[in-house]
Design a protein around this motif. Structure first.
Motif, PDB file in Angstrom:
ATOM      1  N   ASP A  49     -44.013  -3.636   5.459  1.00 44.10           N
ATOM      2  CA  ASP A  49     -44.649  -3.850   4.159  1.00 44.10           C
ATOM      3  C   ASP A  49     -44.289  -5.175   3.500  1.00 44.10           C
ATOM      4  O   ASP A  49     -44.680  -5.433   2.374  1.00 44.10           O
ATOM      5  CB  ASP A  49     -44.307  -2.698   3.209  1.00 44.10           C
ATOM      6  N   ARG A  50     -43.556  -6.052   4.226  1.00 42.64           N
ATOM      7  CA  ARG A  50     -43.143  -7.295   3.564  1.00 42.64           C
ATOM      8  C   ARG A  50     -43.147  -8.532   4.442  1.00 42.64           C
ATOM      9  O   ARG A  50     -42.670  -9.586   4.043  1.00 42.64           O
ATOM     10  CB  ARG A  50     -41.775  -7.114   2.912  1.00 42.64           C
ATOM     11  N   PHE A  51     -43.718  -8.441   5.645  1.00 46.63           N
ATOM     12  CA  PHE A  51     -43.745  -9.601   6.529  1.00 46.63           C
ATOM     13  C   PHE A  51     -45.168  -9.843   7.014  1.00 46.63           C
ATOM     14  O   PHE A  51     -45.775  -8.979   7.643  1.00 46.63           O
ATOM     15  CB  PHE A  51     -42.816  -9.390   7.731  1.00 46.63           C
ATOM     16  N   ALA A  52     -45.710 -11.032   6.713  1.00 49.17           N
ATOM     17  CA  ALA A  52     -47.078 -11.378   7.094  1.00 49.17           C
ATOM     18  C   ALA A  52     -47.085 -12.576   8.026  1.00 49.17           C
ATOM     19  O   ALA A  52     -46.315 -13.527   7.839  1.00 49.17           O
ATOM     20  CB  ALA A  52     -47.907 -11.701   5.858  1.00 49.17           C
ATOM     21  N   ALA A  53     -47.972 -12.511   9.007  1.00 45.70           N
ATOM     22  CA  ALA A  53     -48.277 -13.657   9.858  1.00 45.70           C
ATOM     23  C   ALA A  53     -49.731 -14.002   9.558  1.00 45.70           C
ATOM     24  O   ALA A  53     -50.625 -13.158   9.709  1.00 45.70           O
ATOM     25  CB  ALA A  53     -48.087 -13.306  11.328  1.00 45.70           C
ATOM     26  N   VAL A  54     -49.968 -15.223   9.091  1.00 44.38           N
ATOM     27  CA  VAL A  54     -51.300 -15.640   8.644  1.00 44.38           C
ATOM     28  C   VAL A  54     -51.822 -16.724   9.577  1.00 44.38           C
ATOM     29  O   VAL A  54     -51.132 -17.717   9.837  1.00 44.38           O
ATOM     30  CB  VAL A  54     -51.245 -16.187   7.197  1.00 44.38           C
ATOM     31  N   ASP A  55     -53.040 -16.528  10.086  1.00 47.67           N
ATOM     32  CA  ASP A  55     -53.691 -17.517  10.941  1.00 47.67           C
ATOM     33  C   ASP A  55     -54.314 -18.597  10.070  1.00 47.67           C
ATOM     34  O   ASP A  55     -55.111 -18.293   9.177  1.00 47.67           O
ATOM     35  CB  ASP A  55     -54.770 -16.838  11.789  1.00 47.67           C
ATOM     36  N   VAL A  56     -53.948 -19.851  10.332  1.00 46.99           N
ATOM     37  CA  VAL A  56     -54.535 -20.986   9.619  1.00 46.99           C
ATOM     38  C   VAL A  56     -55.285 -21.825  10.661  1.00 46.99           C
ATOM     39  O   VAL A  56     -54.667 -22.556  11.437  1.00 46.99           O
ATOM     40  CB  VAL A  56     -53.455 -21.822   8.900  1.00 46.99           C
ATOM     41  N   PRO A  57     -56.628 -21.681  10.705  1.00 50.61           N
ATOM     42  CA  PRO A  57     -57.417 -22.423  11.695  1.00 50.61           C
ATOM     43  C   PRO A  57     -57.341 -23.932  11.470  1.00 50.61           C
ATOM     44  O   PRO A  57     -57.025 -24.390  10.361  1.00 50.61           O
ATOM     45  CB  PRO A  57     -58.847 -21.920  11.461  1.00 50.61           C
ATOM     46  N   PRO A  58     -57.657 -24.706  12.515  1.00 51.10           N
ATOM     47  CA  PRO A  58     -57.624 -26.161  12.374  1.00 51.10           C
ATOM     48  C   PRO A  58     -58.532 -26.618  11.234  1.00 51.10           C
ATOM     49  O   PRO A  58     -59.646 -26.116  11.082  1.00 51.10           O
ATOM     50  CB  PRO A  58     -58.143 -26.679  13.717  1.00 51.10           C
ATOM     51  N   GLY A  59     -58.030 -27.522  10.439  1.00 54.03           N
ATOM     52  CA  GLY A  59     -58.815 -28.087   9.348  1.00 54.03           C
ATOM     53  C   GLY A  59     -58.780 -27.289   8.064  1.00 54.03           C
ATOM     54  O   GLY A  59     -59.223 -27.777   7.026  1.00 54.03           O
ATOM     55  N   ASP A  60     -58.273 -26.059   8.081  1.00 48.69           N
ATOM     56  CA  ASP A  60     -58.190 -25.259   6.856  1.00 48.69           C
ATOM     57  C   ASP A  60     -56.990 -25.700   6.027  1.00 48.69           C
ATOM     58  O   ASP A  60     -55.918 -25.966   6.566  1.00 48.69           O
ATOM     59  CB  ASP A  60     -58.030 -23.767   7.178  1.00 48.69           C
ATOM     60  N   GLU A  61     -57.183 -25.765   4.734  1.00 50.41           N
ATOM     61  CA  GLU A  61     -56.106 -26.066   3.798  1.00 50.41           C
ATOM     62  C   GLU A  61     -56.124 -24.997   2.704  1.00 50.41           C
ATOM     63  O   GLU A  61     -56.730 -25.201   1.655  1.00 50.41           O
ATOM     64  CB  GLU A  61     -56.294 -27.458   3.187  1.00 50.41           C
ATOM     65  N   PRO A  62     -55.510 -23.859   2.947  1.00 52.22           N
ATOM     66  CA  PRO A  62     -55.536 -22.772   1.955  1.00 52.22           C
ATOM     67  C   PRO A  62     -54.585 -23.055   0.796  1.00 52.22           C
ATOM     68  O   PRO A  62     -53.515 -22.467   0.676  1.00 52.22           O
ATOM     69  CB  PRO A  62     -55.121 -21.553   2.770  1.00 52.22           C
ATOM     70  N   SER A  63     -55.004 -23.949  -0.087  1.00 55.16           N
ATOM     71  CA  SER A  63     -54.108 -24.426  -1.144  1.00 55.16           C
ATOM     72  C   SER A  63     -53.655 -23.321  -2.103  1.00 55.16           C
ATOM     73  O   SER A  63     -52.511 -23.344  -2.549  1.00 55.16           O
ATOM     74  CB  SER A  63     -54.762 -25.569  -1.913  1.00 55.16           C
ATOM     75  N   LYS A  64     -54.515 -22.360  -2.434  1.00 54.66           N
ATOM     76  CA  LYS A  64     -54.088 -21.294  -3.346  1.00 54.66           C
ATOM     77  C   LYS A  64     -53.044 -20.403  -2.685  1.00 54.66           C
ATOM     78  O   LYS A  64     -52.097 -19.967  -3.336  1.00 54.66           O
ATOM     79  CB  LYS A  64     -55.277 -20.473  -3.823  1.00 54.66           C
TER      80      LYS A  64
END
Length: 162
Positions: free
Chosen positions: A119-134
């Motif tokens: 309930d407290r560990f996330a693995a987030v995929d960030v594709p090439p070129g994405d900039e998830p600033s928020k």
């Protein structure tokens, strides 16, 4: 041996293959991550999950397995990055729920794929070129408040396996 498993791999398909990655070289002796893979026609495999603890791998990378069914080497990169976020374990229940809800909301708002271990560990995929600033802003806020830690999974290369 303790196995780290992916309950809901983002690339789960009818014909996935599960291989292992030794986490000992990353300071997690006695632990193995089970990685979901898709077999390709040339004897290689594509990573079909977002690695929780294995460094040097991302969703869509192409790997070869060794004779023991451990991931042996990366032979092609998808250029996807993995952002790992760990919410600290000593939070009161209400604060934990709030931090997790904020992180989950920003992952969804950014249109990113993620997998959770517990309930407290996330693995987030960030594709090439994405900039998830928020998402980065929420992550920075939680880290500054002492509520979370984060890292990039490509901070180290994939280590050799047994």
């Amino acid at each position: 041996m303790q196995f780290i498993v992916h309950e809901h791999p983002v690339g789960r398909g009818a014909t996935n293959y599960i291989a292992r990655a030794d986490l000992g070289p990353f300071g997690l002796d006695g632990r193995v991550e089970q990685l979901w893979l898709t077999a390709l026609n040339d004897g290689s495999y594509e990573v079909a999950c977002i690695p929780f603890f294995t460094y040097g791998l991302g969703l869509g990378d192409t790997v070869l397995l060794n004779e023991n069914d451990y991931v042996g080497e990366v032979v092609g990169t998808s250029w996807h990055r993995v952002l790992r976020i760990l919410i600290t374990p000593d939070l009161p229940s209400a604060d934990l729920e709030k931090a997790v809800a904020e992180v989950k909301a920003e992952i969804v708002a950014a249109g990113l794929l993620s997998e959770w271990s517990g309930d407290r560990f996330a693995a987030v995929d960030v594709p090439p070129g994405d900039e998830p600033s928020k998402l980065f802003a929420v992550t920075e806020t939680t880290v500054t408040a002492g509520v979370a830690f984060w890292e990039w999974a490509d901070a180290m290369p994939l280590a050799s396996t047994p």
